[in-house]
Design a protein around this motif. Structure first.
Motif, PDB file in Angstrom:
ATOM      1  N   LYS A  46     -36.742 -62.321 -41.682  1.00 30.92           N
ATOM      2  CA  LYS A  46     -36.723 -63.585 -42.424  1.00 30.92           C
ATOM      3  C   LYS A  46     -37.289 -63.391 -43.826  1.00 30.92           C
ATOM      4  O   LYS A  46     -36.737 -63.909 -44.809  1.00 30.92           O
ATOM      5  CB  LYS A  46     -37.522 -64.645 -41.657  1.00 30.92           C
ATOM      6  CG  LYS A  46     -37.531 -65.987 -42.331  1.00 30.92           C
ATOM      7  CD  LYS A  46     -38.167 -67.127 -41.568  1.00 30.92           C
ATOM      8  CE  LYS A  46     -39.127 -66.833 -40.510  1.00 30.92           C
ATOM      9  NZ  LYS A  46     -39.772 -68.059 -39.975  1.00 30.92           N
ATOM     10  N   SER A  47     -38.364 -62.624 -43.934  1.00 28.05           N
ATOM     11  CA  SER A  47     -38.965 -62.367 -45.242  1.00 28.05           C
ATOM     12  C   SER A  47     -38.033 -61.554 -46.135  1.00 28.05           C
ATOM     13  O   SER A  47     -37.923 -61.824 -47.337  1.00 28.05           O
ATOM     14  CB  SER A  47     -40.300 -61.638 -45.074  1.00 28.05           C
ATOM     15  OG  SER A  47     -41.221 -62.454 -44.393  1.00 28.05           O
ATOM     16  N   HIS A  50     -35.160 -63.788 -47.260  1.00 28.49           N
ATOM     17  CA  HIS A  50     -35.653 -64.720 -48.276  1.00 28.49           C
ATOM     18  C   HIS A  50     -35.771 -64.023 -49.639  1.00 28.49           C
ATOM     19  O   HIS A  50     -35.326 -64.560 -50.652  1.00 28.49           O
ATOM     20  CB  HIS A  50     -37.009 -65.289 -47.848  1.00 28.49           C
ATOM     21  CG  HIS A  50     -37.621 -66.211 -48.842  1.00 28.49           C
ATOM     22  ND1 HIS A  50     -37.229 -67.526 -48.976  1.00 28.49           N
ATOM     23  CD2 HIS A  50     -38.591 -66.001 -49.775  1.00 28.49           C
ATOM     24  CE1 HIS A  50     -37.932 -68.089 -49.942  1.00 28.49           C
ATOM     25  NE2 HIS A  50     -38.767 -67.185 -50.447  1.00 28.49           N
ATOM     26  N   HIS A  53     -32.496 -63.541 -51.168  1.00 28.10           N
ATOM     27  CA  HIS A  53     -31.732 -64.785 -51.328  1.00 28.10           C
ATOM     28  C   HIS A  53     -30.441 -64.741 -50.508  1.00 28.10           C
ATOM     29  O   HIS A  53     -29.383 -65.149 -50.973  1.00 28.10           O
ATOM     30  CB  HIS A  53     -31.430 -65.071 -52.800  1.00 28.10           C
ATOM     31  CG  HIS A  53     -32.640 -65.096 -53.664  1.00 28.10           C
ATOM     32  ND1 HIS A  53     -33.536 -66.133 -53.648  1.00 28.10           N
ATOM     33  CD2 HIS A  53     -33.130 -64.182 -54.544  1.00 28.10           C
ATOM     34  CE1 HIS A  53     -34.515 -65.874 -54.493  1.00 28.10           C
ATOM     35  NE2 HIS A  53     -34.298 -64.695 -55.045  1.00 28.10           N
ATOM     36  N   SER A  71     -40.401 -72.228 -41.742  1.00 25.93           N
ATOM     37  CA  SER A  71     -40.160 -71.791 -43.119  1.00 25.93           C
ATOM     38  C   SER A  71     -41.299 -70.916 -43.619  1.00 25.93           C
ATOM     39  O   SER A  71     -41.574 -70.864 -44.818  1.00 25.93           O
ATOM     40  CB  SER A  71     -39.983 -73.007 -44.028  1.00 25.93           C
ATOM     41  OG  SER A  71     -41.134 -73.820 -43.974  1.00 25.93           O
ATOM     42  N   THR A  86     -40.898 -68.809 -46.620  1.00 21.03           N
ATOM     43  CA  THR A  86     -39.588 -68.189 -46.454  1.00 21.03           C
ATOM     44  C   THR A  86     -38.553 -69.289 -46.283  1.00 21.03           C
ATOM     45  O   THR A  86     -38.893 -70.468 -46.205  1.00 21.03           O
ATOM     46  CB  THR A  86     -39.551 -67.258 -45.223  1.00 21.03           C
ATOM     47  OG1 THR A  86     -39.931 -68.011 -44.069  1.00 21.03           O
ATOM     48  CG2 THR A  86     -40.476 -66.065 -45.393  1.00 21.03           C
ATOM     49  N   THR A  87     -37.310 -68.885 -46.205  1.00 24.05           N
ATOM     50  CA  THR A  87     -36.221 -69.817 -45.960  1.00 24.05           C
ATOM     51  C   THR A  87     -35.910 -69.820 -44.467  1.00 24.05           C
ATOM     52  O   THR A  87     -35.750 -68.752 -43.875  1.00 24.05           O
ATOM     53  CB  THR A  87     -34.968 -69.382 -46.756  1.00 24.05           C
ATOM     54  OG1 THR A  87     -35.339 -69.251 -48.134  1.00 24.05           O
ATOM     55  CG2 THR A  87     -33.853 -70.394 -46.612  1.00 24.05           C
TER      56      THR A  87
END
Length: 190
Positions: A46-47, A50, A53, A71, A86-87
Protein backbone atom coordinates in the motif's frame (compact mmCIF):
# COMPACT_ATOMS: atom_id res chain seq x y z
CA UNK A 1 -4.65 -10.16 -21.27
CA UNK A 2 -2.69 -8.49 -18.48
CA UNK A 3 1.03 -8.70 -18.01
CA UNK A 4 2.44 -8.74 -14.50
CA UNK A 5 5.63 -8.67 -12.47
CA UNK A 6 5.69 -10.96 -9.43
CA UNK A 7 7.55 -9.41 -6.48
CA UNK A 8 8.71 -11.82 -3.80
CA UNK A 9 9.41 -10.51 -0.33
CA UNK A 10 11.73 -12.33 2.06
CA UNK A 11 10.36 -14.65 4.73
CA UNK A 12 9.19 -12.53 7.67
CA UNK A 13 9.41 -9.17 5.86
CA UNK A 14 9.52 -5.94 7.84
CA UNK A 15 7.30 -3.03 6.85
CA UNK A 16 10.05 -0.46 6.50
CA UNK A 17 10.95 2.33 4.08
CA UNK A 18 13.56 -0.03 2.58
CA UNK A 19 10.94 -2.71 1.88
CA UNK A 20 8.64 -0.10 0.36
CA UNK A 21 11.49 1.12 -1.88
CA UNK A 22 12.22 -2.49 -2.95
CA UNK A 23 8.59 -2.94 -4.05
CA UNK A 24 8.50 0.45 -5.78
CA UNK A 25 11.57 -0.50 -7.83
CA UNK A 26 10.26 -3.98 -8.62
CA UNK A 27 6.84 -2.69 -9.69
CA UNK A 28 8.42 -0.61 -12.44
CA UNK A 29 5.89 0.96 -14.75
CA UNK A 30 2.97 -1.34 -13.86
CA UNK A 31 -0.37 0.44 -14.02
CA UNK A 32 -1.64 -1.11 -10.77
CA UNK A 33 -0.30 -3.00 -7.77
CA UNK A 34 -1.82 -6.06 -6.06
CA UNK A 35 -0.91 -7.19 -2.54
CA UNK A 36 -1.44 -10.83 -1.60
CA UNK A 37 -1.05 -11.37 2.12
CA UNK A 38 -1.89 -9.84 5.45
CA UNK A 39 -0.74 -6.90 7.60
CA UNK A 40 2.95 -6.40 6.87
CA UNK A 41 2.64 -7.20 3.17
CA UNK A 42 -0.40 -4.95 2.88
CA UNK A 43 1.42 -2.05 4.56
CA UNK A 44 4.49 -2.44 2.33
CA UNK A 45 2.53 -2.69 -0.93
CA UNK A 46 0.00 0.00 0.00
CA UNK A 47 2.84 2.39 0.84
CA UNK A 48 4.65 1.60 -2.42
CA UNK A 49 1.50 2.06 -4.50
CA UNK A 50 0.78 5.35 -2.73
CA UNK A 51 4.32 6.63 -3.37
CA UNK A 52 4.00 5.64 -7.04
CA UNK A 53 0.51 7.17 -7.34
CA UNK A 54 -0.81 3.83 -8.59
CA UNK A 55 -4.06 2.13 -7.67
CA UNK A 56 -3.73 -1.03 -5.67
CA UNK A 57 -5.92 -3.84 -4.54
CA UNK A 58 -5.36 -6.41 -1.85
CA UNK A 59 -6.15 -10.10 -1.62
CA UNK A 60 -6.20 -10.65 2.13
CA UNK A 61 -5.11 -14.01 3.50
CA UNK A 62 -5.94 -13.54 7.19
CA UNK A 63 -8.40 -11.53 9.26
CA UNK A 64 -5.67 -10.47 11.64
CA UNK A 65 -5.93 -6.68 11.31
CA UNK A 66 -7.97 -3.80 9.91
CA UNK A 67 -5.39 -2.26 7.58
CA UNK A 68 -6.81 -3.67 4.35
CA UNK A 69 -9.25 -0.76 3.99
CA UNK A 70 -7.51 1.96 5.98
CA UNK A 71 -5.72 5.02 4.66
CA UNK A 72 -2.62 4.47 6.79
CA UNK A 73 0.33 2.11 6.97
CA UNK A 74 2.57 1.33 9.89
CA UNK A 75 6.27 1.37 8.95
CA UNK A 76 9.29 0.64 11.13
CA UNK A 77 11.64 3.53 10.41
CA UNK A 78 14.93 3.78 12.30
CA UNK A 79 13.61 1.45 14.99
CA UNK A 80 10.46 3.53 15.53
CA UNK A 81 7.00 2.44 14.32
CA UNK A 82 5.47 5.32 12.38
CA UNK A 83 1.99 5.67 10.97
CA UNK A 84 2.02 7.19 7.48
CA UNK A 85 -0.83 8.35 5.27
CA UNK A 86 -1.57 6.18 2.24
CA UNK A 87 -4.30 5.75 -0.33
CA UNK A 88 -6.87 3.07 0.51
CA UNK A 89 -7.21 0.01 -1.69
CA UNK A 90 -9.42 0.24 -4.74
CA UNK A 91 -10.69 -3.25 -3.91
CA UNK A 92 -10.29 -5.80 -1.13
CA UNK A 93 -10.80 -9.51 -1.73
CA UNK A 94 -11.23 -11.69 1.34
CA UNK A 95 -11.88 -15.35 0.52
CA UNK A 96 -13.36 -16.68 3.75
CA UNK A 97 -12.07 -20.22 3.18
CA UNK A 98 -8.52 -18.88 2.80
CA UNK A 99 -8.93 -16.61 5.84
CA UNK A 100 -10.36 -19.50 7.89
CA UNK A 101 -7.29 -21.58 6.97
CA UNK A 102 -4.90 -18.87 8.25
CA UNK A 103 -2.99 -19.67 11.43
CA UNK A 104 -5.42 -19.62 14.36
CA UNK A 105 -3.28 -17.07 16.22
CA UNK A 106 -3.79 -14.60 13.37
CA UNK A 107 -7.57 -15.02 13.45
CA UNK A 108 -7.62 -14.68 17.23
CA UNK A 109 -5.46 -11.54 16.96
CA UNK A 110 -8.00 -10.03 14.57
CA UNK A 111 -10.89 -10.99 16.83
CA UNK A 112 -9.12 -9.56 19.87
CA UNK A 113 -8.31 -6.37 18.01
CA UNK A 114 -11.92 -5.96 16.89
CA UNK A 115 -13.16 -6.57 20.45
CA UNK A 116 -11.20 -3.48 21.54
CA UNK A 117 -12.87 -1.13 19.05
CA UNK A 118 -15.68 0.14 21.32
CA UNK A 119 -12.96 1.25 23.75
CA UNK A 120 -11.15 3.05 20.91
CA UNK A 121 -14.31 4.99 20.14
CA UNK A 122 -14.74 5.80 23.85
CA UNK A 123 -11.09 6.93 24.09
CA UNK A 124 -11.57 9.18 21.06
CA UNK A 125 -14.75 10.70 22.47
CA UNK A 126 -13.13 11.28 25.88
CA UNK A 127 -9.98 12.77 24.35
CA UNK A 128 -12.06 15.24 22.34
CA UNK A 129 -13.86 16.37 25.50
CA UNK A 130 -10.61 16.74 27.42
CA UNK A 131 -8.57 18.56 24.78
CA UNK A 132 -11.33 19.94 22.54
CA UNK A 133 -10.05 17.97 19.56
CA UNK A 134 -11.96 16.51 16.65
CA UNK A 135 -14.52 13.76 17.17
CA UNK A 136 -17.26 12.43 14.90
CA UNK A 137 -19.50 9.55 15.98
CA UNK A 138 -20.28 8.41 12.43
CA UNK A 139 -17.06 6.48 11.64
CA UNK A 140 -17.30 4.38 14.79
CA UNK A 141 -21.05 3.97 14.31
CA UNK A 142 -20.63 1.94 11.11
CA UNK A 143 -19.17 -0.87 13.22
CA UNK A 144 -22.15 -1.31 15.55
CA UNK A 145 -24.15 -3.97 13.70
CA UNK A 146 -21.22 -6.07 12.42
CA UNK A 147 -19.65 -5.88 15.87
CA UNK A 148 -22.76 -7.31 17.52
CA UNK A 149 -22.87 -10.15 14.99
CA UNK A 150 -19.15 -10.78 15.50
CA UNK A 151 -19.80 -11.14 19.24
CA UNK A 152 -22.48 -13.73 18.53
CA UNK A 153 -20.06 -15.58 16.21
CA UNK A 154 -16.99 -15.29 18.47
CA UNK A 155 -16.84 -18.95 19.55
CA UNK A 156 -17.18 -20.21 15.97
CA UNK A 157 -14.60 -17.65 14.78
CA UNK A 158 -12.21 -18.95 17.42
CA UNK A 159 -12.77 -22.47 16.08
CA UNK A 160 -11.89 -21.30 12.55
CA UNK A 161 -15.28 -22.03 10.98
CA UNK A 162 -15.39 -20.35 7.57
CA UNK A 163 -19.10 -19.46 7.74
CA UNK A 164 -18.49 -17.50 10.95
CA UNK A 165 -15.74 -15.41 9.36
CA UNK A 166 -18.24 -13.13 7.59
CA UNK A 167 -18.84 -10.96 10.65
CA UNK A 168 -15.13 -10.76 11.46
CA UNK A 169 -14.35 -9.86 7.83
CA UNK A 170 -17.03 -7.15 7.88
CA UNK A 171 -15.73 -5.79 11.18
CA UNK A 172 -12.11 -5.77 9.94
CA UNK A 173 -13.09 -4.04 6.70
CA UNK A 174 -15.40 -1.47 8.30
CA UNK A 175 -12.88 -0.70 11.04
CA UNK A 176 -10.33 0.30 8.41
CA UNK A 177 -12.97 2.30 6.55
CA UNK A 178 -13.86 4.10 9.79
CA UNK A 179 -10.27 5.34 10.04
CA UNK A 180 -10.30 6.47 6.40
CA UNK A 181 -13.62 8.27 6.99
CA UNK A 182 -12.31 10.07 10.07
CA UNK A 183 -8.92 10.89 8.56
CA UNK A 184 -7.31 9.65 11.79
CA UNK A 185 -6.82 6.24 13.38
CA UNK A 186 -8.79 7.22 16.49
CA UNK A 187 -12.06 5.32 15.74
CA UNK A 188 -10.08 2.05 15.72
CA UNK A 189 -6.99 2.76 17.80
CA UNK A 190 -6.99 3.77 21.46
Amino acid sequence: GFSYNWVNLPDHPVASPESVQHVQTAVGDASAVVAVGSGTINDIVKSAAHALHRPYLVVGTALSMNGYTSSISALLDGGIKRTVQTTPAQAVILDLDICAAAPRDMTLAGLGDMLSKPFSEADWRLASRVDGGYHCPRPGGILNEPFQQMLRDAAAIGQGKAESMVSLAESVALSGISMAMAGVSSPASG
